[in-house]
Scaffold this motif. Structure first.
Motif, mmCIF file in Angstrom:
data_model
loop_
_atom_site.group_PDB
_atom_site.id
_atom_site.type_symbol
_atom_site.label_atom_id
_atom_site.label_comp_id
_atom_site.label_asym_id
_atom_site.label_seq_id
_atom_site.Cartn_x
_atom_site.Cartn_y
_atom_site.Cartn_z
ATOM 1 N N MET A 1 -1.829 10.872 15.917
ATOM 2 C CA MET A 1 -0.608 10.221 15.971
ATOM 3 C C MET A 1 0.591 9.985 14.960
ATOM 4 N N GLU A 2 1.585 10.504 14.870
ATOM 5 C CA GLU A 2 2.440 10.328 13.629
ATOM 6 C C GLU A 2 3.012 8.974 13.404
ATOM 7 N N SER A 3 2.915 8.722 12.350
ATOM 8 C CA SER A 3 3.328 7.272 11.849
ATOM 9 C C SER A 3 4.756 7.417 11.471
ATOM 10 N N ALA A 4 5.584 6.147 11.740
ATOM 11 C CA ALA A 4 6.992 6.265 11.302
ATOM 12 C C ALA A 4 6.891 5.680 9.935
ATOM 13 N N TYR A 5 6.021 5.063 9.236
ATOM 14 C CA TYR A 5 6.015 4.604 8.047
ATOM 15 C C TYR A 5 5.272 5.394 6.955
ATOM 16 N N PHE A 6 3.945 5.905 7.335
ATOM 17 C CA PHE A 6 2.972 6.479 6.538
ATOM 18 C C PHE A 6 2.995 7.950 6.573
ATOM 19 N N LYS A 7 2.765 8.662 5.473
ATOM 20 C CA LYS A 7 2.780 9.963 5.356
ATOM 21 C C LYS A 7 1.607 10.621 6.109
ATOM 22 N N ASN A 8 1.709 11.830 6.630
ATOM 23 C CA ASN A 8 0.865 12.460 7.448
ATOM 24 C C ASN A 8 -0.684 12.396 6.587
ATOM 25 N N TRP A 9 -0.791 12.736 5.548
ATOM 26 C CA TRP A 9 -2.016 12.914 4.960
ATOM 27 C C TRP A 9 -2.870 11.583 4.903
ATOM 28 N N ILE A 10 -2.394 10.653 5.006
ATOM 29 C CA ILE A 10 -3.118 9.271 4.962
ATOM 30 C C ILE A 10 -2.946 8.590 6.261
ATOM 31 N N TRP A 15 -9.257 3.543 6.694
ATOM 32 C CA TRP A 15 -9.715 2.854 5.581
ATOM 33 C C TRP A 15 -8.754 2.795 4.262
ATOM 34 N N GLY A 16 -8.299 3.928 3.976
ATOM 35 C CA GLY A 16 -7.614 4.171 3.054
ATOM 36 C C GLY A 16 -6.244 3.370 3.050
ATOM 37 N N VAL A 17 -5.595 3.613 4.350
ATOM 38 C CA VAL A 17 -4.333 2.703 4.615
ATOM 39 C C VAL A 17 -4.826 1.267 4.339
ATOM 40 N N ARG A 18 -5.897 0.666 5.029
ATOM 41 C CA ARG A 18 -6.289 -0.718 4.772
ATOM 42 C C ARG A 18 -6.207 -1.288 3.399
ATOM 43 N N ILE A 19 -7.186 -0.461 2.563
ATOM 44 C CA ILE A 19 -7.403 -0.543 1.228
ATOM 45 C C ILE A 19 -5.915 -0.735 0.477
ATOM 46 N N ALA A 20 -5.055 0.196 0.803
ATOM 47 C CA ALA A 20 -3.670 0.196 -0.050
ATOM 48 C C ALA A 20 -2.708 -0.961 0.496
ATOM 49 N N LEU A 21 -2.877 -1.301 1.862
ATOM 50 C CA LEU A 21 -2.078 -2.344 2.237
ATOM 51 C C LEU A 21 -2.762 -3.681 1.517
ATOM 52 N N PHE A 22 -3.926 -3.792 1.643
ATOM 53 C CA PHE A 22 -4.764 -5.022 1.007
ATOM 54 C C PHE A 22 -4.218 -5.363 -0.484
ATOM 55 N N PHE A 23 -4.008 -4.148 -1.230
ATOM 56 C CA PHE A 23 -3.919 -4.231 -2.628
ATOM 57 C C PHE A 23 -2.478 -4.333 -2.739
ATOM 58 N N ILE A 24 -1.579 -4.056 -1.677
ATOM 59 C CA ILE A 24 0.034 -4.327 -1.773
ATOM 60 C C ILE A 24 -0.018 -5.902 -1.817
ATOM 61 N N VAL A 178 0.545 -6.282 -14.859
ATOM 62 C CA VAL A 178 1.410 -5.316 -15.221
ATOM 63 C C VAL A 178 0.945 -3.753 -14.784
ATOM 64 N N LEU A 179 -0.272 -3.355 -15.512
ATOM 65 C CA LEU A 179 -1.157 -2.131 -15.216
ATOM 66 C C LEU A 179 -1.306 -1.975 -13.824
ATOM 67 N N PHE A 180 -1.926 -3.035 -13.066
ATOM 68 C CA PHE A 180 -2.017 -2.909 -11.527
ATOM 69 C C PHE A 180 -0.915 -2.557 -10.771
ATOM 70 N N GLN A 181 0.423 -3.585 -11.003
ATOM 71 C CA GLN A 181 1.458 -3.132 -10.332
ATOM 72 C C GLN A 181 2.032 -1.687 -10.596
ATOM 73 N N LEU A 182 2.041 -1.291 -11.766
ATOM 74 C CA LEU A 182 2.262 0.127 -12.087
ATOM 75 C C LEU A 182 1.440 1.140 -11.112
ATOM 76 N N ILE A 187 0.870 4.424 -5.794
ATOM 77 C CA ILE A 187 0.487 4.471 -4.345
ATOM 78 C C ILE A 187 1.544 4.074 -3.289
ATOM 79 N N ILE A 188 2.346 3.598 -3.553
ATOM 80 C CA ILE A 188 3.829 3.443 -2.667
ATOM 81 C C ILE A 188 4.263 4.672 -2.404
ATOM 82 N N LEU A 189 4.675 5.351 -3.547
ATOM 83 C CA LEU A 189 5.100 6.619 -3.565
ATOM 84 C C LEU A 189 4.407 7.842 -2.668
ATOM 85 N N LEU A 190 3.275 7.482 -2.730
ATOM 86 C CA LEU A 190 2.353 8.775 -2.396
ATOM 87 C C LEU A 190 2.117 8.339 -0.765
ATOM 88 N N MET A 191 1.947 7.162 -0.405
ATOM 89 C CA MET A 191 1.534 6.638 0.695
ATOM 90 C C MET A 191 2.532 6.603 1.879
#
Length: 551
Positions: A1-10, A15-24, A178-182, A187-191
């Motif tokens: 199912m296509e998401s309104a917020y996340f790109k199709n590849w993810i 689990w990739g989405v969960r980890i990314a949102l957790f880091f955000i 700062v490195l972590f936020q960079l 990740i935000i650009l790609l996801m």
């Protein structure tokens, strides 16, 4: 199912989405955890007082709760990716500003701005979590993810930062942040998709004046509670002005909420007894939970553990909390347990932890001695935190929107401010009380006192000190022991107080429903008796009328 917020590849990679949102979300919350860990270094670097650092923490909280109501409007207006990217870049700029700031007043302003950016990131991250969950699970799982992250971030970040602080200058921790936020920018650009909002909800009727009033009231409250003891409360004009500003700000804000057509907080929610009870339980939990800080302060101050050792101990607290939290959420989803049962168990365990610590404290304890009680406190938090929040949200009427969450955030802010002031004043009082009790025994007539002084003098004399120096050092050693024992007894008194409060709450939650059922049963019996008497009276009247008619 296509998401309104996340790109199709993810989208399909859960689990990739969960980890990314957790880091955000962690990238926003880390602003609190990292600052708390390095506060002693900030005191030395900025020449600040401990109260200034506490006010810095509360300034961040004030920034969070000030813009929290606006985030739900922003989520429907701004493009999610653009908003998160802008917030993350601002967070990087503010971290660099914190790193090089040498003026305490400017630093406090930066902390408030960091709170605003933190709210931007964590609320958008939480709302993205909501989009990934079925509606029937969102109210249970999303608070668990958010509040579990909120409780554990200080420890997880503290462990990493503790390693850095032990081997390098404390400023290096900001470089890593700062490195972590960079990395998260990438990740935000790609996801996330570039355009996620198809229909913009205009930002009309936003109560900007109310936001400013609320921010002033929150900062004034924090200032009054934190600096009150230092300046002898209302004997100082600054505290009087702070208290007056707090009262005026709260009254104006509540008046605006009452008059506005679309208020931020619907005041009618306080008509619900369940909601008021839930908020009171939340406030009690926050107050009792903070007793764990006494353990960490004891480990660092009395036992002289390093920051890394204290964070390792705190890790066991998080293990207990997260482990129980996962089990509790699963049981709640399948409706195997009730919120009431979880709350009774949680407050009972919290009382048991405080009782245990009141008997455990001594000047010399090993890591294994504190492991189980600290783990038990984490288990109690796992039983309490999310169930209480779900109780708060479920007690909020549907028309009130996010009013329940906002009131809960304000409760957290007020409880934290009272915790800073309360712990300070209670420790001040009990320390003085116990010291005065000890001073009656510190006389030359006391054999134990004389023996202890003699032993200390002989010890220092054997190390090459003169008689006068040995005598001065012996007196200082006795005074140090007196201070240490007074602090241990103070902690014990506080633990006993929190234990009584927690156990009384658990007992009331267990007894009050039973009393209510008995009262309802007695009322039914009384009504039945009254109804029976009335029926008999009516029967007698009918009989009398029948006899009269026959005559």
């Amino acid at each position: 199912m296509e998401s309104a917020y996340f790109k199709n590849w993810i989208t399909g990679w859960h689990w990739g989405v969960r980890i990314a949102l957790f880091f955000i979300m962690v990238s926003g919350l880390v602003q609190l955890g990292l600052f708390v860990l390095t506060q002693s270094y900030m005191v030395a670097y900025l020449g600040a007082q401990p109260e200034d650092i506490q006010f810095g923490v509360m300034s961040t909280y004030a920034g969070i709760i000030t813009v929290l109501p606006l985030q739900f409007r922003f989520f429907k207006y701004f493009q999610t990716r653009s908003y998160l990217l802008a917030s993350m870049m601002m967070a990087i700029v503010l971290n660099i500003a914190c790193l090089y700031c040498q003026d305490i007043n400017l630093f406090l302003i930066i902390r408030f701005a960091q709170g605003i950016i933190t709210a931007n990131v964590i609320v958008f991250g939480l709302l993205l979590v909501f989009t990934r969950l079925p509606s029937e699970r969102a109210k249970t799982v999303a608070p668990a993810v958010f509040y579990g992250t909120l409780l554990s971030n200080a420890v997880l970040i503290g462990l990493l930062a503790g390693v850095v602080v032990e081997s390098a200058d404390w400023k290096v921790t900001y470089y890593y942040l700062v490195l972590f936020q960079l990395l998260l920018l990438v990740i935000i650009l790609l996801m996330l998709k570039e355009k996620s909002v198809t229909r913009h909800y205009p930002l009309y009727q936003v109560d900007w004046a109310g936001v400013v009033i609320f921010a002033c009231a929150a900062l004034s409250l924090a200032y009054t509670t934190i600096y009150g003891s230092k300046y002898y409360w209302f004997a100082d004009v600054r505290i009087r002005r702070g208290a007056i500003a707090t009262v005026i700000g709260v009254v104006l804000f509540l008046y605006r909420q009452y008059m506005l057509k679309r208020p931020v907080i619907h005041l009618s929610i306080f008509k619900s007894r369940n909601f008021v009870a839930a908020v009171c339980l939340l406030a009690i939990y926050y107050g009792c939970k903070d007793s764990i800080n006494l353990v960490y302060n004891y480990a660092g101050g009395v036992l002289k553990w390093s920051a890394l050792q204290v964070m390792t101990l705190a890790l066991w607290n998080i293990v207990g909390m997260v482990g129980v939290l996962v089990v509790v959420i699963r049981l709640m989803l399948v409706k195997k347990v009730t919120i009431k049962g979880l709350l009774i168990a949680g407050f009972a365990l919290l009382g048991a932890f405080n009782c245990w610590m009141s008997f455990l404290l001594t000047p010399d304890l090993a890591f294994t001695d504190l492991l189980l009680p600290v783990f038990l406190q984490g288990v109690a938090s796992g039983f309490l935190f999310v169930p209480i929040m779900i109780y708060v949200l479920s007690s909020t009427p549907a028309y009130a929107g996010m009013s329940g969450m906002l009131v809960a955030a304000c409760t957290r802010f007020t409880a934290t401010a009272n915790s800073f002031a309360g712990f300070y004043n209670l420790q001040l009082y009990f320390n003085q009380y116990f010291k005065e009790g000890f001073l009656g025994y510190l006389t030359t007539d006391n054999q134990n006192m004389a023996t202890r002084l003699t032993n200390y003098r002989e010890l220092y004399a054997s190390k090459g000190f003169t008689v006068e120096q040995a005598s001065v050092l012996a007196n200082a050693a006795v005074w140090q022991n007196l201070t240490q024992q007074s602090q241990l007894l103070t902690n014990r008194a506080l633990f006993i107080g929190f234990a009584i409060l927690s156990l009384v709450v658990a007992l009331l939650m267990l007894v009050i429903p039973a009393i209510g059922k008995i009262w309802l049963h007695l009322n039914k019996q009384r009504m039945a008796m009254v109804l029976g008497d009335r029926i008999l009276n009516m029967a007698g009247m009918i009989k009398t009328l029948t006899i009269s008619e026959k005559r």
